[in-house]
Design a protein around this motif. Structure first.
Motif, short mmCIF file in Angstrom:
data_model
loop_
_atom_site.label_atom_id
_atom_site.label_comp_id
_atom_site.label_asym_id
_atom_site.label_seq_id
_atom_site.Cartn_x
_atom_site.Cartn_y
_atom_site.Cartn_z
N ASP A 135 4.61 13.94 2.38
CA ASP A 135 5.56 12.91 2.07
C ASP A 135 4.87 11.30 1.98
O ASP A 135 3.80 11.37 2.95
CB ASP A 135 6.92 12.83 3.05
CG ASP A 135 7.61 14.03 2.83
OD1 ASP A 135 7.69 14.51 1.74
OD2 ASP A 135 8.39 14.24 3.80
N MET A 136 5.00 10.80 1.02
CA MET A 136 4.41 9.32 0.96
C MET A 136 5.13 8.21 1.50
O MET A 136 6.55 8.40 1.47
CB MET A 136 4.07 9.04 -0.43
CG MET A 136 3.16 10.23 -1.00
SD MET A 136 1.43 10.15 -0.43
CE MET A 136 0.79 8.73 -1.12
N ASP A 137 4.65 7.42 2.16
CA ASP A 137 5.27 6.22 2.57
C ASP A 137 4.79 4.86 1.74
O ASP A 137 3.59 4.87 1.84
CB ASP A 137 5.28 5.86 4.11
CG ASP A 137 6.50 6.82 4.79
OD1 ASP A 137 7.54 6.94 4.19
OD2 ASP A 137 6.54 7.06 6.05
N ILE B 230 10.06 2.49 -4.73
CA ILE B 230 10.81 3.43 -4.13
C ILE B 230 11.20 4.70 -4.83
O ILE B 230 11.19 5.69 -4.30
CB ILE B 230 12.00 2.68 -3.43
CG1 ILE B 230 11.41 1.87 -2.35
CG2 ILE B 230 13.05 3.57 -3.13
CD1 ILE B 230 12.31 0.83 -1.78
N PRO B 231 11.67 4.47 -6.27
CA PRO B 231 12.50 5.89 -6.84
C PRO B 231 11.21 6.72 -7.06
O PRO B 231 11.22 7.95 -7.43
CB PRO B 231 12.76 5.19 -8.05
CG PRO B 231 13.32 3.89 -8.01
CD PRO B 231 12.16 3.45 -6.89
N LYS B 232 9.83 6.23 -7.19
CA LYS B 232 8.92 6.96 -7.60
C LYS B 232 8.23 7.67 -6.09
O LYS B 232 7.53 8.77 -6.26
CB LYS B 232 7.80 6.18 -8.36
CG LYS B 232 8.19 5.67 -9.52
CD LYS B 232 7.13 4.91 -10.45
CE LYS B 232 7.96 3.95 -11.38
NZ LYS B 232 8.91 3.12 -11.24
N VAL B 233 7.97 6.74 -5.21
CA VAL B 233 7.42 7.33 -4.05
C VAL B 233 8.56 8.38 -3.04
O VAL B 233 7.98 9.38 -2.68
CB VAL B 233 6.95 6.29 -3.04
CG1 VAL B 233 6.54 6.75 -1.65
CG2 VAL B 233 5.86 5.38 -3.90
N TYR B 234 9.71 7.71 -2.95
CA TYR B 234 10.87 8.55 -2.19
C TYR B 234 11.70 9.23 -3.30
O TYR B 234 12.79 8.96 -3.32
CB TYR B 234 11.56 7.68 -1.47
CG TYR B 234 10.80 6.69 -0.36
CD1 TYR B 234 10.75 7.17 0.70
CD2 TYR B 234 10.25 5.60 -0.86
CE1 TYR B 234 10.07 6.45 1.71
CE2 TYR B 234 9.29 4.82 0.21
CZ TYR B 234 9.25 5.35 1.46
OH TYR B 234 8.47 4.55 2.42
N SER B 235 11.21 9.99 -4.09
CA SER B 235 11.86 10.89 -5.23
C SER B 235 12.19 12.35 -4.60
O SER B 235 13.09 12.87 -5.29
CB SER B 235 10.87 10.95 -6.15
OG SER B 235 9.69 11.57 -5.99
N ASP B 236 11.87 12.87 -3.63
CA ASP B 236 11.88 14.22 -3.10
C ASP B 236 13.35 14.23 -2.11
O ASP B 236 13.46 13.24 -1.56
CB ASP B 236 10.85 14.74 -2.50
CG ASP B 236 9.83 15.23 -3.59
OD1 ASP B 236 10.13 15.21 -4.60
OD2 ASP B 236 8.46 15.04 -3.28
N GLY C 7 0.79 -1.25 0.04
CA GLY C 7 -0.05 -0.01 0.02
C GLY C 7 0.83 1.20 0.04
O GLY C 7 2.13 1.21 0.26
N MET C 8 0.39 2.46 -0.20
CA MET C 8 0.81 3.59 -0.17
C MET C 8 -0.04 4.78 0.50
O MET C 8 -1.16 4.72 0.08
CB MET C 8 1.22 3.92 -1.73
CG MET C 8 1.93 5.29 -1.69
SD MET C 8 2.41 5.74 -3.53
CE MET C 8 0.90 5.69 -4.30
N ASP C 9 0.38 5.46 1.36
CA ASP C 9 -0.18 6.50 2.08
C ASP C 9 0.71 7.68 2.53
O ASP C 9 2.01 7.44 2.61
CB ASP C 9 -1.11 5.93 3.12
CG ASP C 9 -2.13 6.98 3.65
OD1 ASP C 9 -2.21 7.68 3.03
OD2 ASP C 9 -3.17 6.38 4.39
N TYR C 10 -0.01 8.63 3.11
CA TYR C 10 0.94 9.80 3.65
C TYR C 10 1.65 9.26 4.96
O TYR C 10 1.02 8.55 5.54
CB TYR C 10 -0.06 11.07 3.67
CG TYR C 10 -0.34 11.54 2.73
CD1 TYR C 10 0.38 12.58 1.82
CD2 TYR C 10 -1.76 11.58 2.28
CE1 TYR C 10 -0.08 13.04 0.70
CE2 TYR C 10 -2.37 12.27 1.04
CZ TYR C 10 -1.41 12.77 0.33
OH TYR C 10 -1.91 13.67 -0.77
N ALA C 11 2.99 9.84 4.94
CA ALA C 11 3.77 9.21 6.04
C ALA C 11 3.15 9.69 7.44
O ALA C 11 3.04 8.91 8.51
CB ALA C 11 5.16 9.76 6.02
#
Length: 674
Positions: free
Chosen positions: A145-147, A464-470, A135-139
């Motif tokens: 930021d998404m986690d 990971i490269p798309k979600v943790y890109s910033d 899954g993917m959601d806001y941290a």
């Protein structure tokens, strides 16, 4: 997807679900029967239960199957597969791979992934298949930021997979459904005030034409809501730039920073070509509306199955549980144990016999003599006799029950030694060999779990490269669970922090700097299965203790590591104290000139100590002169020791200041683009 009309999309969704439902019908019915049989003890046919209840006969269920299931499931819990990421191309970095490893461990920890893994393996062993999902959601509630997370699928029957899939890990899934029955009142409360994708109100009138052809999506009490996952092959164009990076052309043209770099001549496009990729979309639908359409950033459907015993016959996949073929043996065991119990229970009911008139006296008591314990019984002229009990049938039934128990072990492949029972083996090696036979017979369930976790790692590496890109600071976990914070995707390199929390140094004593760009490079993974870190730490402590007993000279060198692996209170503090006096670590990390000075000082101290010993051993010199020389040498020795300590402390402080200055200069220095 946006160009497709909602009514056409709804029709396609209904058709796709019916196809998935038809393809999985047999496997789901078999799984439901296996789970009810083994876990809910539904092991007698309903007609026989009613018949025996009418006749007041016993109907026993002595369920031996959960022990076999727990043996495999708990073995998987003890030997949890772990994901290990490796760099692949020149754009990848080993230090960044370690950061990704720590990030994946943190994702598993924060989302309780072990619960998801345990639920899925138990479902596959007991029913033939289980699932978890990514899954993917806001941290946090107050951040953008998404986690990522690994989520448990508690109801294995809520997921319908791709009927055309032949992959062992679902990597080729192009369609999947996750369904949720919802009470009509709850559906009205949740969606009654919302709009569908067309901007119209969600239909909550279950008597309307929109629900007229809903079929399985609507019944008397519930409404079914489904996540419809679609994966489509698409063609896209990629561009290679002068900085060595490869971008999707659409994303490249939409990025203002990259376009500004091109306009100023800082960046040039050096290559362009078409390539094939996949687009994944999540559609939330009911039987009458398309409620949402969401784009998924990855190229895999984020639902991972864990299959049990897989058999493919004529292109059709059959999934079976561990205990599927042992159900008949369990039924026979129940029957024969019930029969033996019934025969033994009838022993007090054996009738009394006598001549006519024998029971006239005290007739009421004689009528209940085989069911009630009376203090005395009277008879007339001849003492009644009781028929002997024939125990032969009970012994035969017990033997048949033992045969059925052995049949269950032979079918499943797990014998007494694996279940912890005493067996014919007498030596430890023989017992371990028999236990290993049980592990081999059921290893395909553990191996299928490893395949599923490997595909989970593949999905995470893709996301990971798309979600943790910033640019941000993330928490990563070491193999021992120790957390640390790492800056990723920064504009300037940051010092690399080691497992001990201190900055890593190169051979020249300079801090090691890294950028940790998670969006660059290609990474692959492997999955290893073995004991958890805690178990391996306990084994390491035990083996190091035995090593020190066999080789006591190693105690000063490895004492701090041994203490660090112990679990009792104060072990960490003892490890730090032992580390401070470890001769192998005292000079570690010091500059060469400091190490040389310490070595020369130690040599001088050793020479002076030898001179004192020589004076003490020399009997030819005058005692007064010897004592005078000895005191002078001891004074010189103490002065030299103090001088060595002051010089060493001064040089180490100078070295520490130099490290700090270099780190600050490196953090402020401009970096080359790309």
């Amino acid at each position: 997807m946006a160009e497709e009309k909602s009514e056409d999309l709804l029709a396609k969704g209904r058709t796709a679900f019916e196809r998935c439902q038809d393809a999985e019908k047999e496997n789901r019915l078999t799984a439901l029967d296996d789970i009810k049989f083994s876990r809910l003890e539904d092991q007698w046919p309903e007609t026989i239960v009613k018949q025996r209840a009418t006749e007041q006969r016993p109907c026993l269920t002595i369920n031996k199957l959960p022990a076999f299931i727990r043996q495999v499931v708990n073995d998987a819990r003890q030997n949890k597969p772990s994901i290990k990421v490796h760099p692949v191309d020149s754009g990848a970095d080993p230090k960044t791979a370690e950061v990704i490893n720590g990030l994946i461990r943190n994702i598993e920890y924060t989302s309780n992934a072990d619960v998801a893994y345990d639920t899925a393996i138990e479902a596959s062993v007991a029913g033939g298949f289980g699932y978890w999902r990514v899954g993917m959601d806001y941290a946090y509630d107050d951040t953008f930021d998404m986690d990522l997370s690994i989520e448990r699928v508690a109801n294995q029957f809520a997921v319908y997979g791709d009927p055309d899939s032949m992959s062992a890990d679902s990597s080729d899934w192009n369609v999947a459904f996750v369904v949720e029955p919802m009470r009509k009142a709850d559906f009205e409360a949740k969606y009654g005030s919302k709009k569908n994708v067309d901007g119209n109100e969600v239909c909550t009138d279950f008597e309307s034409d929109a629900w007229g052809e809903a079929g399985v999506w609507l019944d008397d009490e519930t409404v079914m809501i489904a996540e419809w996952w679609r994966r489509e092959e698409v063609e896209r164009v990629i561009v290679k730039c002068s900085n060595g990076y490869v971008y999707d052309k659409e994303e490249f043209e939409a990025d203002p920073d990259l376009q500004a770099a091109v306009a100023t001549g800082v960046l040039q496009i050096v290559g362009e070509r078409p390539t094939k990729s996949h687009k994944v979309t999540q559609v939330i639908m009911s039987g009458a509306d398309i409620l949402e359409v969401n784009k998924w950033p990855g190229r895999y459907i984020p639902i991972i199955p864990v299959y049990g015993d897989e058999i493919i016959v004529e292109g059709k996949r059959y999934l079976r549980s561990l205990i599927h073929s042992a159900k008949d043996a369990q039924r026979m065991f129940n029957y024969w144990r019930t029969t033996s119990t019934e025969l033994v229970a009838l022993a007090p009911r054996v009738p009394w016999i006598g001549r006519v008139g024998t029971f006239n006296t005290d007739a009421d008591r004689w009528a209940t003599a085989n069911t009630t314990s009376h203090s005395y019984l009277e008879y007339d002229t001849e003492a009644p006799q009781r028929q002997p009990l024939d125990v032969g049938p009970a012994a035969g039934a017990l033997q048949e029950a033992l045969n059925a128990a052995d049949d269950m072990k032979a079918i499943i492949g797990i014998y007494d030694a694996s279940l912890g029972a005493r067996s014919n083996e007498t030596s430890g090696k023989a017992i371990m060999a028999r236990q290993r036979e049980g592990d081999v017979a059921t290893f395909h369930f553990i191996d299928n779990l490893s395949r599923a976790i490997r595909h989970t790692g593949r999905i995470l590496i893709d996301l990971i490269p798309k979600v943790y890109s910033d640019e941000r600071i993330i928490r990563v976990l070491g193999e021992d669970g120790a957390p640390k914070s790492v800056q990723i995707n920064g504009s300037q390199p940051a010092p690399v922090v080691g497992p001990d929390g201190q900055p890593e140094m190169d051979k020249e004593g300079n801090p090691v700097l890294a950028l940790h760009d998670l969006t660059a490079g290609k990474y692959d993974l492997t999955v290893t299965t073995g004991p958890s870190f805690t178990t391996r730490r306990e084994e390491a402590a035990m083996q190091m203790t035995e090593f020190v007993r066999a080789f006591p000279a190693a105690a000063p060198v490895i004492g701090d590591i041994l203490a660090m692996n112990l679990d009792w209170p104060g072990a960490d503090e003892i490890a730090e104290r032992l580390k401070s006096i470890n001769p192998a670590l005292q000079n570690k990390g010091l500059p060469p000139e400091v190490q040389q000075m310490i070595e020369e000082g130690q040599k001088a101290i050793q020479e002076l100590t030898q001179k004192v010993q020589a004076l003490e051993a020399d009997k030819s010199v005058d005692e007064f002169n010897a004592q005078t020389d000895r005191m002078k040498v001891i004074g010189d020795l103490q002065n030299d020791r103090a001088k060595i300590a002051v010089d060493a402390r001064t040089k180490m402080e100078t070295h520490a200041m130099s490290i700090t200055q270099k780190a600050n200069q490196a953090a402020q220095a401009p970096t080359r683009q790309g």
